[in-house]
Design a protein around this motif. Structure first.
Motif, PDB file in Angstrom:
ATOM      1  N   MET A   1       0.852  -1.192   0.000  1.00  0.00           N
ATOM      2  CA  MET A   1       0.000   0.000   0.000  1.00  0.00           C
ATOM      3  C   MET A   1       0.886   1.239   0.000  1.00  0.00           C
ATOM      4  SD  MET A   1      -2.844   1.676   0.015  1.00  0.00           S
ATOM      5  CE  MET A   1      -3.963   0.336  -0.066  1.00  0.00           C
ATOM      6  N   ASN A   2       0.367   2.270  -0.535  1.00  0.00           N
ATOM      7  CA  ASN A   2       1.048   3.555  -0.652  1.00  0.00           C
ATOM      8  C   ASN A   2       1.018   4.283   0.693  1.00  0.00           C
ATOM      9  OD1 ASN A   2       1.127   6.489  -1.131  1.00  0.00           O
ATOM     10  ND2 ASN A   2       1.221   5.918  -3.296  1.00  0.00           N
ATOM     11  N   ASN A   3       2.179   4.692   1.193  1.00  0.00           N
ATOM     12  CA  ASN A   3       2.254   5.363   2.491  1.00  0.00           C
ATOM     13  C   ASN A   3       1.425   6.636   2.548  1.00  0.00           C
ATOM     14  OD1 ASN A   3       3.872   3.423   3.615  1.00  0.00           O
ATOM     15  ND2 ASN A   3       5.775   4.509   3.204  1.00  0.00           N
ATOM     16  N   LYS A   4       1.407   7.410   1.453  1.00  0.00           N
ATOM     17  CA  LYS A   4       0.638   8.655   1.431  1.00  0.00           C
ATOM     18  C   LYS A   4      -0.851   8.352   1.548  1.00  0.00           C
ATOM     19  CE  LYS A   4       2.327  11.991   1.264  1.00  0.00           C
ATOM     20  NZ  LYS A   4       2.818  12.733   2.428  1.00  0.00           N
ATOM     21  N   ILE A   5      -1.296   7.274   0.931  1.00  0.00           N
ATOM     22  CA  ILE A   5      -2.702   6.885   1.027  1.00  0.00           C
ATOM     23  C   ILE A   5      -3.027   6.440   2.447  1.00  0.00           C
ATOM     24  CG2 ILE A   5      -4.439   5.218   0.229  1.00  0.00           C
ATOM     25  CD1 ILE A   5      -2.993   5.403  -2.547  1.00  0.00           C
ATOM     26  N   ASP A   6      -2.154   5.638   3.041  1.00  0.00           N
ATOM     27  CA  ASP A   6      -2.360   5.232   4.442  1.00  0.00           C
ATOM     28  C   ASP A   6      -2.427   6.450   5.353  1.00  0.00           C
ATOM     29  OD1 ASP A   6      -2.399   2.524   3.861  1.00  0.00           O
ATOM     30  OD2 ASP A   6      -0.250   2.265   4.222  1.00  0.00           O
ATOM     31  N   GLU A   7      -1.534   7.396   5.134  1.00  0.00           N
ATOM     32  CA  GLU A   7      -1.508   8.623   5.926  1.00  0.00           C
ATOM     33  C   GLU A   7      -2.812   9.408   5.741  1.00  0.00           C
ATOM     34  OE1 GLU A   7       1.191  12.683   5.984  1.00  0.00           O
ATOM     35  OE2 GLU A   7       2.092  10.862   5.157  1.00  0.00           O
ATOM     36  N   PHE A   8      -3.293   9.475   4.509  1.00  0.00           N
ATOM     37  CA  PHE A   8      -4.548  10.184   4.240  1.00  0.00           C
ATOM     38  C   PHE A   8      -5.724   9.485   4.920  1.00  0.00           C
ATOM     39  CE2 PHE A   8      -8.462  10.784   1.862  1.00  0.00           C
ATOM     40  CZ  PHE A   8      -8.588  12.161   1.954  1.00  0.00           C
ATOM     41  N   ILE A   9      -5.756   8.172   4.886  1.00  0.00           N
ATOM     42  CA  ILE A   9      -6.846   7.425   5.520  1.00  0.00           C
ATOM     43  C   ILE A   9      -6.910   7.746   7.012  1.00  0.00           C
ATOM     44  CG2 ILE A   9      -7.605   5.088   6.167  1.00  0.00           C
ATOM     45  CD1 ILE A   9      -6.664   4.209   3.321  1.00  0.00           C
ATOM     46  N   VAL A  10      -5.769   7.738   7.667  1.00  0.00           N
ATOM     47  CA  VAL A  10      -5.713   8.090   9.094  1.00  0.00           C
ATOM     48  C   VAL A  10      -6.190   9.529   9.293  1.00  0.00           C
ATOM     49  CG1 VAL A  10      -4.158   8.486  11.047  1.00  0.00           C
ATOM     50  CG2 VAL A  10      -3.915   6.413   9.649  1.00  0.00           C
ATOM     51  N   TRP A  11      -5.666  10.450   8.475  1.00  0.00           N
ATOM     52  CA  TRP A  11      -6.044  11.866   8.566  1.00  0.00           C
ATOM     53  C   TRP A  11      -7.552  12.033   8.390  1.00  0.00           C
ATOM     54  CZ3 TRP A  11      -8.636  15.012   5.225  1.00  0.00           C
ATOM     55  CH2 TRP A  11      -8.655  16.366   5.538  1.00  0.00           C
ATOM     56  N   ALA A  12      -8.128  11.370   7.387  1.00  0.00           N
ATOM     57  CA  ALA A  12      -9.559  11.501   7.109  1.00  0.00           C
ATOM     58  C   ALA A  12     -10.394  11.048   8.302  1.00  0.00           C
ATOM     59  CB  ALA A  12      -9.924  10.711   5.848  1.00  0.00           C
ATOM     60  N   HIS A  13     -10.028   9.916   8.897  1.00  0.00           N
ATOM     61  CA  HIS A  13     -10.752   9.426  10.081  1.00  0.00           C
ATOM     62  C   HIS A  13     -10.641  10.435  11.217  1.00  0.00           C
ATOM     63  CE1 HIS A  13     -12.214   5.543   8.817  1.00  0.00           C
ATOM     64  NE2 HIS A  13     -11.019   5.190   8.370  1.00  0.00           N
ATOM     65  N   GLU A  14      -9.455  10.973  11.433  1.00  0.00           N
ATOM     66  CA  GLU A  14      -9.234  11.934  12.520  1.00  0.00           C
ATOM     67  C   GLU A  14      -9.936  13.268  12.291  1.00  0.00           C
ATOM     68  OE1 GLU A  14      -4.973  12.199  12.768  1.00  0.00           O
ATOM     69  OE2 GLU A  14      -4.813  10.326  13.920  1.00  0.00           O
ATOM     70  N   ASN A  15     -10.300  13.555  11.031  1.00  0.00           N
ATOM     71  CA  ASN A  15     -10.910  14.839  10.704  1.00  0.00           C
ATOM     72  C   ASN A  15     -12.381  14.724  10.328  1.00  0.00           C
ATOM     73  OD1 ASN A  15      -8.798  17.226  10.628  1.00  0.00           O
ATOM     74  ND2 ASN A  15      -7.744  15.328  10.071  1.00  0.00           N
ATOM     75  N   GLY A  16     -13.017  13.644  10.748  1.00  0.00           N
ATOM     76  CA  GLY A  16     -14.459  13.515  10.626  1.00  0.00           C
ATOM     77  C   GLY A  16     -14.996  13.090   9.272  1.00  0.00           C
ATOM     78  N   TRP A  17     -14.124  12.640   8.381  1.00  0.00           N
ATOM     79  CA  TRP A  17     -14.596  12.157   7.083  1.00  0.00           C
ATOM     80  C   TRP A  17     -15.251  10.791   7.259  1.00  0.00           C
ATOM     81  CZ3 TRP A  17     -13.381  13.913   1.862  1.00  0.00           C
ATOM     82  CH2 TRP A  17     -12.853  15.208   1.843  1.00  0.00           C
ATOM     83  N   ASP A  18     -16.231  10.511   6.446  1.00  0.00           N
ATOM     84  CA  ASP A  18     -16.861   9.199   6.405  1.00  0.00           C
ATOM     85  C   ASP A  18     -16.077   8.374   5.386  1.00  0.00           C
ATOM     86  OD1 ASP A  18     -18.457   6.968   6.368  1.00  0.00           O
ATOM     87  OD2 ASP A  18     -20.198   7.953   5.483  1.00  0.00           O
TER      88      ASP A  18
END
Length: 165
Positions: A1-18
């Motif tokens: 998996m792409n590290n930037k994508i993993d980082e974005f997934i974590v960020w999205a969860h932490e910032n209220g994204w569904d």
């Protein structure tokens, strides 16, 4: 998996994204999409392989994911909604319609927004390959480049350089 994508997934969860992750990493895009867009950048394909749904906290902006491309989503909007609106505006002008279709053949929509009118982000798959552009109504086909790659686009979202709400 792409590290930037993993980082974005974590960020999205932490910032209220569904954000819903896919249960498997298999990607099956509709043949009409893969026939039209033969050179989709791998980082975006990796994103589609990992993410089933990604909707902003206010539910007015979302990433276009596999279900949208395959017309299996419950959203009221098509993955190519902006193109469809442009074609509708062209009415019976066949030359204008062919110009619109040719333009969209170069740009794969990846994010749709209805927050302040219709707007989109798309990946340039022809000229400046891999760059991400932004367009909005009323002239969808007049775009500005906002990132040189999908990964940079994700970075800009996470750093609030690009504000998706």
């Amino acid at each position: 998996m792409n590290n930037k994508i993993d980082e974005f997934i974590v960020w999205a969860h932490e910032n209220g994204w569904d954000l819903t992750r896919k249960s498997d990493f298999r990607l099956h895009l509709d043949g009409s999409v893969t026939a039209r867009y033969k050179e989709i950048p791998n980082p975006y394909l990796d994103f589609l392989s990992a993410v089933k749904q990604c909707v902003s906290p206010n539910e007015q902006t979302w990433f276009i994911c596999e279900d949208e491309f395959n017309n299996e989503s419950d959203t009221a909007y098509q993955w190519n909604e902006c193109e469809m609106l442009s074609l509708e505006a062209a009415k019976d002008d066949e030359i204008w319609k062919s110009e619109i279709t040719a333009w969209w053949d170069r740009y794969l929509p990846i994010v749709m927004s209805v927050e302040d009118g219709y707007a989109f982000y798309a990946i340039d798959v022809a000229g400046n390959k891999g760059a991400v552009v932004r367009g909005s109504e009323p002239e969808f086909e007049e775009v500005e480049t906002v990132a040189t790659s999908f990964e940079q686009f994700l970075e800009f979202i996470m750093s609030n350089t690009i504000k998706l709400r």
